[in-house]
Design a protein around this motif. Sequence first.
Motif, mmCIF file in Angstrom:
data_model
loop_
_atom_site.group_PDB
_atom_site.id
_atom_site.type_symbol
_atom_site.label_atom_id
_atom_site.label_comp_id
_atom_site.label_asym_id
_atom_site.label_seq_id
_atom_site.Cartn_x
_atom_site.Cartn_y
_atom_site.Cartn_z
ATOM 1 N N GLY A 184 -15.972 -0.381 -9.303
ATOM 2 C CA GLY A 184 -14.946 0.617 -9.063
ATOM 3 C C GLY A 184 -15.533 1.969 -8.712
ATOM 4 N N LEU A 185 -16.590 2.343 -9.423
ATOM 5 C CA LEU A 185 -17.244 3.617 -9.159
ATOM 6 C C LEU A 185 -17.880 3.625 -7.772
ATOM 7 N N ARG A 186 -18.514 2.523 -7.410
ATOM 8 C CA ARG A 186 -19.121 2.417 -6.076
ATOM 9 C C ARG A 186 -18.060 2.535 -4.990
ATOM 10 N N ASP A 187 -16.946 1.822 -5.155
ATOM 11 C CA ASP A 187 -15.878 1.877 -4.165
ATOM 12 C C ASP A 187 -15.292 3.285 -4.063
ATOM 13 N N ALA A 188 -15.164 3.955 -5.206
ATOM 14 C CA ALA A 188 -14.571 5.291 -5.218
ATOM 15 C C ALA A 188 -15.429 6.282 -4.430
ATOM 16 N N PHE A 189 -16.732 6.243 -4.621
ATOM 17 C CA PHE A 189 -17.609 7.169 -3.890
ATOM 18 C C PHE A 189 -17.626 6.854 -2.400
ATOM 19 N N ASP A 190 -17.628 5.581 -2.044
ATOM 20 C CA ASP A 190 -17.594 5.217 -0.624
ATOM 21 C C ASP A 190 -16.305 5.708 0.024
ATOM 22 N N LEU A 191 -15.199 5.531 -0.671
ATOM 23 C CA LEU A 191 -13.904 5.956 -0.150
ATOM 24 C C LEU A 191 -13.828 7.481 -0.081
ATOM 25 N N ALA A 192 -14.360 8.147 -1.101
ATOM 26 C CA ALA A 192 -14.347 9.609 -1.115
ATOM 27 C C ALA A 192 -15.139 10.166 0.064
ATOM 28 N N GLU A 193 -16.276 9.567 0.363
ATOM 29 C CA GLU A 193 -17.092 10.034 1.478
ATOM 30 C C GLU A 193 -16.390 9.783 2.816
ATOM 31 N N GLU A 194 -15.758 8.630 2.946
ATOM 32 C CA GLU A 194 -15.095 8.303 4.204
ATOM 33 C C GLU A 194 -13.899 9.203 4.466
ATOM 34 N N ASP A 237 -24.227 1.600 -19.098
ATOM 35 C CA ASP A 237 -25.530 2.000 -18.580
ATOM 36 C C ASP A 237 -25.647 1.821 -17.077
ATOM 37 N N TYR A 238 -25.108 0.709 -16.560
ATOM 38 C CA TYR A 238 -25.181 0.466 -15.115
ATOM 39 C C TYR A 238 -24.382 1.515 -14.350
ATOM 40 N N ALA A 239 -23.201 1.845 -14.874
ATOM 41 C CA ALA A 239 -22.362 2.839 -14.205
ATOM 42 C C ALA A 239 -23.001 4.228 -14.286
ATOM 43 N N VAL A 240 -23.695 4.531 -15.387
ATOM 44 C CA VAL A 240 -24.406 5.806 -15.499
ATOM 45 C C VAL A 240 -25.447 5.918 -14.393
ATOM 46 N N ASP A 241 -26.227 4.867 -14.198
ATOM 47 C CA ASP A 241 -27.259 4.885 -13.168
ATOM 48 C C ASP A 241 -26.640 5.074 -11.786
ATOM 49 N N LEU A 242 -25.524 4.397 -11.538
ATOM 50 C CA LEU A 242 -24.856 4.527 -10.250
ATOM 51 C C LEU A 242 -24.320 5.938 -10.062
ATOM 52 N N GLU A 269 -25.205 8.395 -7.014
ATOM 53 C CA GLU A 269 -24.177 8.840 -6.079
ATOM 54 C C GLU A 269 -24.061 10.361 -6.038
ATOM 55 N N MET A 270 -24.289 11.019 -7.177
ATOM 56 C CA MET A 270 -24.094 12.458 -7.219
ATOM 57 C C MET A 270 -25.278 13.232 -6.672
ATOM 58 N N ASP A 271 -26.492 12.748 -6.900
ATOM 59 C CA ASP A 271 -27.644 13.505 -6.393
ATOM 60 C C ASP A 271 -28.854 12.613 -6.148
ATOM 61 N N GLY A 272 -28.599 11.456 -5.563
ATOM 62 C CA GLY A 272 -29.705 10.554 -5.229
ATOM 63 C C GLY A 272 -30.339 10.920 -3.897
ATOM 64 N N ILE A 273 -31.092 9.980 -3.345
ATOM 65 C CA ILE A 273 -31.777 10.210 -2.075
ATOM 66 C C ILE A 273 -30.775 10.502 -0.960
ATOM 67 N N LYS A 274 -29.669 9.763 -0.961
ATOM 68 C CA LYS A 274 -28.638 9.982 0.048
ATOM 69 C C LYS A 274 -27.747 11.132 -0.400
ATOM 70 N N ALA A 289 -29.320 11.623 -19.924
ATOM 71 C CA ALA A 289 -29.887 11.483 -18.585
ATOM 72 C C ALA A 289 -28.869 11.838 -17.502
ATOM 73 N N LEU A 290 -27.584 11.711 -17.832
ATOM 74 C CA LEU A 290 -26.538 12.037 -16.864
ATOM 75 C C LEU A 290 -26.264 13.525 -16.823
ATOM 76 N N ILE A 291 -26.136 14.139 -17.993
ATOM 77 C CA ILE A 291 -25.647 15.519 -18.027
ATOM 78 C C ILE A 291 -26.754 16.569 -18.016
ATOM 79 N N ASP A 292 -27.968 16.214 -18.451
ATOM 80 C CA ASP A 292 -29.043 17.198 -18.531
ATOM 81 C C ASP A 292 -29.874 17.148 -17.255
ATOM 82 N N ARG A 293 -29.264 17.557 -16.158
ATOM 83 C CA ARG A 293 -29.940 17.528 -14.862
ATOM 84 C C ARG A 293 -29.444 18.708 -14.034
ATOM 85 N N PRO A 294 -30.278 19.728 -13.815
ATOM 86 C CA PRO A 294 -29.842 20.889 -13.037
ATOM 87 C C PRO A 294 -29.351 20.472 -11.652
#
Length: 251
Positions: A99-109, A126-131, A135-140, A160-165
């Motif tokens: 669901g999270l993956r679909d939401a980001f793809d749809l948001a970008e489109e 944990d898997y959704a945290v990594d995603l 999605e928020m600040d990865g390579i893409k 790991a999710l929230i403590d990232r400038p």
Amino acid sequence: KQLNFLKGEAFSLGGEFLERTGETWADLFLEPEQIAPLQRVSTQLAAKGAALESRGILLMGPPGTGKTLGGRVLMNETRDVTFLWLAARDFYRSGAFGGLRDAFDLAEECAPTILFIEDVDSWLDDYAVDLLKTEMDGIKRRSGVVTILTTNYPHRLSEALIDRPGRFHDVLSLALPSATVRAAMLAAWLPDLDADARSEIAAATSGFSGAHLRELAKFAQTLVAETPSLGLAEAVASALAKIKDQRALID
């Protein structure tokens, strides 16, 4: 693109279109430093649209303090922007990761988009945290997507999710309203209540959320409608006693 017909619409990931209501910034009883970041996002989206560098906002605080209302107001104030609402119920078929993956793809489109993710602490594994991190600040690097997360229990979120400038450009703590804010709510929702009664009720509702105050106002109006001879101040006092009794039972 095939989903361009959704651009500028307000809808949930499950496919439900959302009605943009009449609620405005004036209906959001927060401190100025809490409202300003949301208003800034609205202004930036209006100015830059899909070219806006993607941003993240974390809204945290007890239930009833304005997190969801903040999302609705932002939805109303950005009528040319796609608004995508994501909650646990949207994961019935695809799970949190899908669901999270679909939401980001749809948001970008459909950018520019506000992706509003509600009560993230209740379903984020944990898997959704990594995603979410990716999605928020990865390579893409995405553009034109403002991701807003709400949580009632920030201590449940991964460090790991929230403590990232730069991942969350604004972290806002929405606390229970002060007596001054409670009085302002009563003035807006019960304008016929005299000033002395308003001050008295504001002082007597310490620990109440905005949602509690709204319920108090609605129930007082119901009592007056049912019994026209009942004064508004008396109706408010009866409504307050009822809500306090209910809170005691729940506690």
